[in-house]
Structure formats: structure tokens, C-alpha cells
Design a protein around this motif. Sequence first.
Motif, mmCIF file in Angstrom:
data_model
loop_
_atom_site.group_PDB
_atom_site.id
_atom_site.type_symbol
_atom_site.label_atom_id
_atom_site.label_comp_id
_atom_site.label_asym_id
_atom_site.label_seq_id
_atom_site.Cartn_x
_atom_site.Cartn_y
_atom_site.Cartn_z
ATOM 1 N N SER A 46 0.829 -1.207 0.000
ATOM 2 C CA SER A 46 0.000 0.000 0.000
ATOM 3 C C SER A 46 0.864 1.258 0.000
ATOM 4 N N LEU A 47 1.943 1.234 0.742
ATOM 5 C CA LEU A 47 2.854 2.379 0.777
ATOM 6 C C LEU A 47 3.502 2.591 -0.594
ATOM 7 N N LYS A 72 2.291 1.689 -3.557
ATOM 8 C CA LYS A 72 1.261 2.166 -4.480
ATOM 9 C C LYS A 72 0.976 3.649 -4.238
ATOM 10 N N SER A 73 0.916 4.045 -2.979
ATOM 11 C CA SER A 73 0.678 5.452 -2.651
ATOM 12 C C SER A 73 1.818 6.335 -3.140
ATOM 13 N N PHE A 80 1.556 9.382 -5.799
ATOM 14 C CA PHE A 80 2.052 10.696 -5.398
ATOM 15 C C PHE A 80 3.057 11.240 -6.416
#
Length: 84
Positions: free
Chosen positions: A31-32, A34-35, A39
Motif C-alpha cells: 500500500s505504501l 502504491k501510494s 504521489f
Amino acid sequence: MGSLSPWHWAILAVVVVLLFGAKKLPDAARSLGKSMRIFKSEIREMQTEHKPEAPSIETPQPVQSQRVDPPSTTEQGHTEARPA
């Protein structure tokens, strides 16, 4: 004094595993990642919006007429009426 030694990193890793559990850590890392990709793409998009684009030189295309001629009466198989 300001840097962390390998022992500090090991203790920090153990605390993180105990808090979040070993099963949730891979999902959290995914998840990090992908974020971060989202960004970065948004930052790139914002930077390209503010840069003035060079005017593109386009070659003019010929304009095609939209006029449609009505079919003549001889094309429809009719004979022209002539006054007698």
C-alpha cells in the motif's frame, strides 16, 4: 549521537513487527509503494501543467465541402417534363 546504530534499527524492527504483526506488514508495504507511485505521478502532472508548452506547428488540412447536390431528375429514371 545523531545516527542510529544497527542495534537501534533491530530494536525498532522488532517493535514494528510486534505492533503490526508479520501478516500485515507485506500489505502495508504494498500500500505504501502504491501510494508513493500515485504521489509521484501527481507531482509530475502538476509540474507539466505549469510549464508553458511550445506551440506546435500544424499543417493546415484542406477543408472538405459539406454541400450535397440534390440528385437530378434524369438520375432517378424520370424524364423531364417539357411544356407543350
